[in-house]
Design a protein around this motif. Structure first.
Motif, PDB file in Angstrom:
ATOM      1  N   GLY A  61      21.937   1.043   0.048  1.00  0.00           N
ATOM      2  CA  GLY A  61      21.393   0.336  -1.110  1.00  0.00           C
ATOM      3  C   GLY A  61      20.271  -0.623  -0.767  1.00  0.00           C
ATOM      4  O   GLY A  61      19.552  -0.466   0.225  1.00  0.00           O
ATOM      5  N   THR A  62      20.111  -1.645  -1.603  1.00  0.00           N
ATOM      6  CA  THR A  62      19.002  -2.589  -1.457  1.00  0.00           C
ATOM      7  C   THR A  62      19.072  -3.349  -0.137  1.00  0.00           C
ATOM      8  O   THR A  62      18.037  -3.654   0.470  1.00  0.00           O
ATOM      9  N   LEU A  63      20.271  -3.665   0.338  1.00  0.00           N
ATOM     10  CA  LEU A  63      20.377  -4.382   1.609  1.00  0.00           C
ATOM     11  C   LEU A  63      19.764  -3.564   2.742  1.00  0.00           C
ATOM     12  O   LEU A  63      19.025  -4.096   3.579  1.00  0.00           O
ATOM     13  N   ALA A  64      20.057  -2.266   2.764  1.00  0.00           N
ATOM     14  CA  ALA A  64      19.495  -1.398   3.802  1.00  0.00           C
ATOM     15  C   ALA A  64      17.986  -1.248   3.629  1.00  0.00           C
ATOM     16  O   ALA A  64      17.241  -1.164   4.622  1.00  0.00           O
ATOM     17  N   GLN A  65      17.513  -1.215   2.396  1.00  0.00           N
ATOM     18  CA  GLN A  65      16.077  -1.105   2.158  1.00  0.00           C
ATOM     19  C   GLN A  65      15.330  -2.324   2.676  1.00  0.00           C
ATOM     20  O   GLN A  65      14.254  -2.196   3.278  1.00  0.00           O
ATOM     21  N   LEU A  66      15.900  -3.497   2.462  1.00  0.00           N
ATOM     22  CA  LEU A  66      15.240  -4.710   2.956  1.00  0.00           C
ATOM     23  C   LEU A  66      15.249  -4.751   4.486  1.00  0.00           C
ATOM     24  O   LEU A  66      14.274  -5.199   5.104  1.00  0.00           O
ATOM     25  N   ARG A  67      16.311  -4.279   5.101  1.00  0.00           N
ATOM     26  CA  ARG A  67      16.317  -4.188   6.572  1.00  0.00           C
ATOM     27  C   ARG A  67      15.247  -3.217   7.037  1.00  0.00           C
ATOM     28  O   ARG A  67      14.525  -3.472   8.017  1.00  0.00           O
ATOM     29  N   PHE A  68      15.105  -2.090   6.348  1.00  0.00           N
ATOM     30  CA  PHE A  68      14.084  -1.100   6.686  1.00  0.00           C
ATOM     31  C   PHE A  68      12.686  -1.717   6.626  1.00  0.00           C
ATOM     32  O   PHE A  68      11.808  -1.394   7.439  1.00  0.00           O
ATOM     33  N   LEU A  69      12.473  -2.628   5.665  1.00  0.00           N
ATOM     34  CA  LEU A  69      11.164  -3.257   5.488  1.00  0.00           C
ATOM     35  C   LEU A  69      10.943  -4.437   6.436  1.00  0.00           C
ATOM     36  O   LEU A  69       9.876  -5.061   6.411  1.00  0.00           O
ATOM     37  N   GLY A  70      11.944  -4.742   7.260  1.00  0.00           N
ATOM     38  CA  GLY A  70      11.796  -5.843   8.208  1.00  0.00           C
ATOM     39  C   GLY A  70      12.203  -7.188   7.661  1.00  0.00           C
ATOM     40  O   GLY A  70      11.863  -8.230   8.239  1.00  0.00           O
ATOM     41  N   HIS A  71      12.952  -7.199   6.559  1.00  0.00           N
ATOM     42  CA  HIS A  71      13.415  -8.446   5.943  1.00  0.00           C
ATOM     43  C   HIS A  71      14.929  -8.377   5.728  1.00  0.00           C
ATOM     44  O   HIS A  71      15.414  -8.313   4.582  1.00  0.00           O
ATOM     45  N   PRO A  72      15.715  -8.346   6.799  1.00  0.00           N
ATOM     46  CA  PRO A  72      17.165  -8.214   6.642  1.00  0.00           C
ATOM     47  C   PRO A  72      17.756  -9.381   5.846  1.00  0.00           C
ATOM     48  O   PRO A  72      17.442 -10.543   6.124  1.00  0.00           O
ATOM     49  N   ALA A 119      12.047   8.814  -5.822  1.00  0.00           N
ATOM     50  CA  ALA A 119      12.586  10.059  -5.262  1.00  0.00           C
ATOM     51  C   ALA A 119      13.508   9.800  -4.078  1.00  0.00           C
ATOM     52  O   ALA A 119      14.299  10.671  -3.701  1.00  0.00           O
ATOM     53  N   ASN A 120      13.414   8.601  -3.477  1.00  0.00           N
ATOM     54  CA  ASN A 120      14.250   8.278  -2.322  1.00  0.00           C
ATOM     55  C   ASN A 120      15.599   7.675  -2.702  1.00  0.00           C
ATOM     56  O   ASN A 120      16.362   7.272  -1.814  1.00  0.00           O
ATOM     57  N   GLU A 121      15.872   7.585  -3.998  1.00  0.00           N
ATOM     58  CA  GLU A 121      17.169   7.059  -4.446  1.00  0.00           C
ATOM     59  C   GLU A 121      18.126   8.214  -4.722  1.00  0.00           C
ATOM     60  O   GLU A 121      17.696   9.279  -5.187  1.00  0.00           O
ATOM     61  N   PRO A 122      19.427   7.996  -4.485  1.00  0.00           N
ATOM     62  CA  PRO A 122      20.027   6.781  -3.917  1.00  0.00           C
ATOM     63  C   PRO A 122      19.790   6.677  -2.408  1.00  0.00           C
ATOM     64  O   PRO A 122      19.761   7.684  -1.712  1.00  0.00           O
ATOM     65  N   TRP A 123      19.651   5.459  -1.947  1.00  0.00           N
ATOM     66  CA  TRP A 123      19.353   5.155  -0.546  1.00  0.00           C
ATOM     67  C   TRP A 123      20.642   4.660   0.111  1.00  0.00           C
ATOM     68  O   TRP A 123      21.215   3.667  -0.348  1.00  0.00           O
ATOM     69  N   PRO A 124      21.130   5.342   1.158  1.00  0.00           N
ATOM     70  CA  PRO A 124      22.353   4.867   1.816  1.00  0.00           C
ATOM     71  C   PRO A 124      22.239   3.402   2.215  1.00  0.00           C
ATOM     72  O   PRO A 124      21.250   2.985   2.820  1.00  0.00           O
ATOM     73  N   PRO A 156       9.423  -8.139  -4.595  1.00  0.00           N
ATOM     74  CA  PRO A 156       7.999  -8.488  -4.505  1.00  0.00           C
ATOM     75  C   PRO A 156       7.145  -7.259  -4.199  1.00  0.00           C
ATOM     76  O   PRO A 156       7.415  -6.534  -3.237  1.00  0.00           O
ATOM     77  N   TRP A 157       6.117  -7.030  -5.010  1.00  0.00           N
ATOM     78  CA  TRP A 157       5.273  -5.850  -4.810  1.00  0.00           C
ATOM     79  C   TRP A 157       4.537  -5.905  -3.479  1.00  0.00           C
ATOM     80  O   TRP A 157       4.327  -4.869  -2.830  1.00  0.00           O
ATOM     81  N   GLU A 158       4.175  -7.079  -3.030  1.00  0.00           N
ATOM     82  CA  GLU A 158       3.450  -7.191  -1.759  1.00  0.00           C
ATOM     83  C   GLU A 158       4.308  -6.728  -0.585  1.00  0.00           C
ATOM     84  O   GLU A 158       3.784  -6.350   0.471  1.00  0.00           O
ATOM     85  N   VAL A 159       5.623  -6.709  -0.763  1.00  0.00           N
ATOM     86  CA  VAL A 159       6.532  -6.261   0.285  1.00  0.00           C
ATOM     87  C   VAL A 159       6.822  -4.771   0.170  1.00  0.00           C
ATOM     88  O   VAL A 159       6.861  -4.050   1.157  1.00  0.00           O
ATOM     89  N   VAL A 160       7.019  -4.281  -1.080  1.00  0.00           N
ATOM     90  CA  VAL A 160       7.488  -2.897  -1.252  1.00  0.00           C
ATOM     91  C   VAL A 160       6.390  -1.919  -1.650  1.00  0.00           C
ATOM     92  O   VAL A 160       6.564  -0.703  -1.523  1.00  0.00           O
ATOM     93  N   GLY A 161       5.271  -2.412  -2.142  1.00  0.00           N
ATOM     94  CA  GLY A 161       4.219  -1.526  -2.605  1.00  0.00           C
ATOM     95  C   GLY A 161       3.745  -0.568  -1.519  1.00  0.00           C
ATOM     96  O   GLY A 161       3.458  -0.982  -0.394  1.00  0.00           O
ATOM     97  N   GLY A 162       3.667   0.731  -1.846  1.00  0.00           N
ATOM     98  CA  GLY A 162       3.200   1.726  -0.892  1.00  0.00           C
ATOM     99  C   GLY A 162       4.212   2.127   0.158  1.00  0.00           C
ATOM    100  O   GLY A 162       3.886   2.893   1.075  1.00  0.00           O
ATOM    101  N   THR A 163       5.454   1.646   0.050  1.00  0.00           N
ATOM    102  CA  THR A 163       6.499   2.000   1.022  1.00  0.00           C
ATOM    103  C   THR A 163       7.470   2.993   0.389  1.00  0.00           C
ATOM    104  O   THR A 163       7.486   3.174  -0.837  1.00  0.00           O
ATOM    105  N   PRO A 164       8.314   3.636   1.195  1.00  0.00           N
ATOM    106  CA  PRO A 164       9.303   4.552   0.630  1.00  0.00           C
ATOM    107  C   PRO A 164      10.257   3.893  -0.364  1.00  0.00           C
ATOM    108  O   PRO A 164      10.819   4.569  -1.227  1.00  0.00           O
ATOM    109  N   VAL A 165      10.433   2.565  -0.266  1.00  0.00           N
ATOM    110  CA  VAL A 165      11.332   1.859  -1.185  1.00  0.00           C
ATOM    111  C   VAL A 165      10.802   1.906  -2.618  1.00  0.00           C
ATOM    112  O   VAL A 165      11.577   1.873  -3.576  1.00  0.00           O
TER     113      VAL A 165
END
Length: 252
Positions: A177-188, A170-175, A157-166
């Motif tokens: 993966g997507t699971l860690a990115q969602l935790r970073f955004l506060g949505h584990p 350039a931040n890929e690959p992210w240790p 969802p853009w409303e969740v990830v827009g404007g964030t490092p996710v």
């Protein structure tokens, strides 16, 4: 009953010898001249037999190297444990892909393409959102030790990830993966759903993944949920069927 065509008999003989281990992976098959002499057939008959085995994904013909038994050790993809592996604290960077392939971070490469778009009806249904909802589309090609192994296209969802490092490729690959990115955004993520299908690859997929002719792909549609909300839809994860074994364990 008339005899079967000679190319089918030769292909069956070679196939049996491959499967019983007389011709292990990487082994060069008898030359065209040797097979012609053994079976008393023409060159075109032997070529037809080789073409049949190539179409089955059993052999490959190398320029100057003859026809060899294809080397394609399957990767075991353990559906439940692979996700748990990246939710625990990690001593070294890893993702579910590096876990499956048993490769180091240095042996991992990720090609990526990010696009801001809107969800059509089918995608919106999977996201449990309204059609036209803005999403971030991310197409990845996963490489292990320099070889392309997997394609995935996922939507967040853009409303969740827009404007964030996710949202920054350039931040890929992210240790993690997507699971860690969602935790970073506060949505584990609290739930993973997967649906597995199969089909023949598109020409672009076959070229990208350097696939032999006649090999199908497995397609995995995945949803990651955080509580009741769908936070990611991956449609699809595409893996050549001769490179993977799907393992599932269910605790009763």
């Amino acid at each position: 009953m008339p005899d079967r065509p000679a190319y089918l008999r030769i292909a069956e003989l070679l196939r049996d010898r491959i499967r019983d281990g007389r011709y292990p992976q990487g082994t060069r098959l008898p030359t065209m001249t040797e097979l012609r002499a053994e079976h008393g057939v023409s060159e075109i008959v032997v070529r037809q037999a080789f073409a049949l085995l190539r179409g089955e994904g059993l052999v490959e013909t190398r320029r100057g190297g003859g026809t060899v038994v294809k080397v394609a050790p399957p990767v075991r993809r353990v559906a439940m444990d692979r996700y748990r592996s990246v939710t625990r604290p990690m001593a070294v960077p890893a993702t579910t892909f590096t876990h499956d392939r048993r490769i180091s971070w240095d042996e991992y490469r990720l090609d990526r393409e990010f696009t801001r778009t809107r969800a059509g009806h089918d995608l919106a249904a999977l996201l449990e959102a309204a059609p036209g909802t803005e999403v971030l589309r991310r197409r990845f090609v996963f490489h292990a030790r320099g070889e392309p192994q997997q394609i995935s296209v996922n939507y967040l969802p853009w409303e969740v990830v827009g404007g964030t490092p996710v949202a920054d490729p350039a931040n890929e690959p992210w240790p993690g993966g997507t699971l860690a990115q969602l935790r970073f955004l506060g949505h584990p993520p609290t739930r993973v759903e997967e649906s597995v299908g199969s089909r023949m690859p598109t020409p672009e997929e076959a070229e990208t993944l350097r696939m032999s002719g006649g090999v199908p792909v497995l397609t995995i549609t995945r949803r990651l949920l955080s509580g009741p909300r769908v936070m990611e839809v991956c449609r699809d994860i595409v893996i050549p069927a001769d490179r993977v074994v799907l393992d599932y364990a269910i605790d009763l």
